[in-house]
Design a protein around this motif. Structure first.
Motif, PDB file in Angstrom:
ATOM      1  N   GLY A  25       0.821  -1.208   0.000  1.00  0.00           N
ATOM      2  CA  GLY A  25       0.000   0.000   0.000  1.00  0.00           C
ATOM      3  C   GLY A  25       0.853   1.255   0.000  1.00  0.00           C
ATOM      4  O   GLY A  25       0.565   2.217  -0.715  1.00  0.00           O
ATOM      5  N   ALA A  29       1.011   3.990  -2.974  1.00  0.00           N
ATOM      6  CA  ALA A  29       0.573   5.355  -2.683  1.00  0.00           C
ATOM      7  C   ALA A  29       1.624   6.387  -3.062  1.00  0.00           C
ATOM      8  O   ALA A  29       1.272   7.500  -3.462  1.00  0.00           O
ATOM      9  CB  ALA A  29       0.221   5.482  -1.209  1.00  0.00           C
ATOM     10  N   TYR A  32       1.437   7.447  -6.777  1.00  0.00           N
ATOM     11  CA  TYR A  32       0.186   8.161  -7.031  1.00  0.00           C
ATOM     12  C   TYR A  32       0.277   9.600  -6.519  1.00  0.00           C
ATOM     13  O   TYR A  32      -0.140  10.531  -7.206  1.00  0.00           O
ATOM     14  CB  TYR A  32      -0.981   7.431  -6.383  1.00  0.00           C
ATOM     15  N   VAL A  33       0.822   9.794  -5.341  1.00  0.00           N
ATOM     16  CA  VAL A  33       0.973  11.145  -4.801  1.00  0.00           C
ATOM     17  C   VAL A  33       1.973  11.936  -5.638  1.00  0.00           C
ATOM     18  O   VAL A  33       1.783  13.131  -5.894  1.00  0.00           O
ATOM     19  CB  VAL A  33       1.401  11.083  -3.322  1.00  0.00           C
TER      20      VAL A  33
END
Length: 82
Positions: A25, A29, A32-33
């Motif tokens: 995860g 993440a 994506y950020v």
């Protein structure tokens, strides 16, 4: 910290899936950020030269990460050209 995680997983092997899913995860993440920070028109890194980058978007620019059933290259502009 990594030594502590390895030590805990040796003592309690049932924690291994938890460490795997939390690591996956966090790994998912982070890109994506980064994508949102670099390519989103709502983020302005250069305030002096480009204070409002969202005004330079055309209607056929895709700025969403994933758009369902929308081909942004075929969208037409609805307003007048200024």
């Amino acid at each position: 910290m990594l030594c502590q995680i390895i030590g805990q997983s040796k003592e309690h092997p049932s924690l291994i899936p938890l460490f795997v899913f939390i690591g996956a995860g966090a790994t998912g993440a982070a890109p994506y950020v980064l994508c949102l920070a670099l390519f989103n028109p709502d983020v302005s890194w250069d305030r002096k030269n480009n204070p409002e980058p969202w005004n330079k978007l055309c209607p056929n620019d895709q700025y969403k990460f994933y758009s369902v059933n929308v081909d942004s290259s075929k969208l037409k502009e609805e307003g007048p050209d200024f």
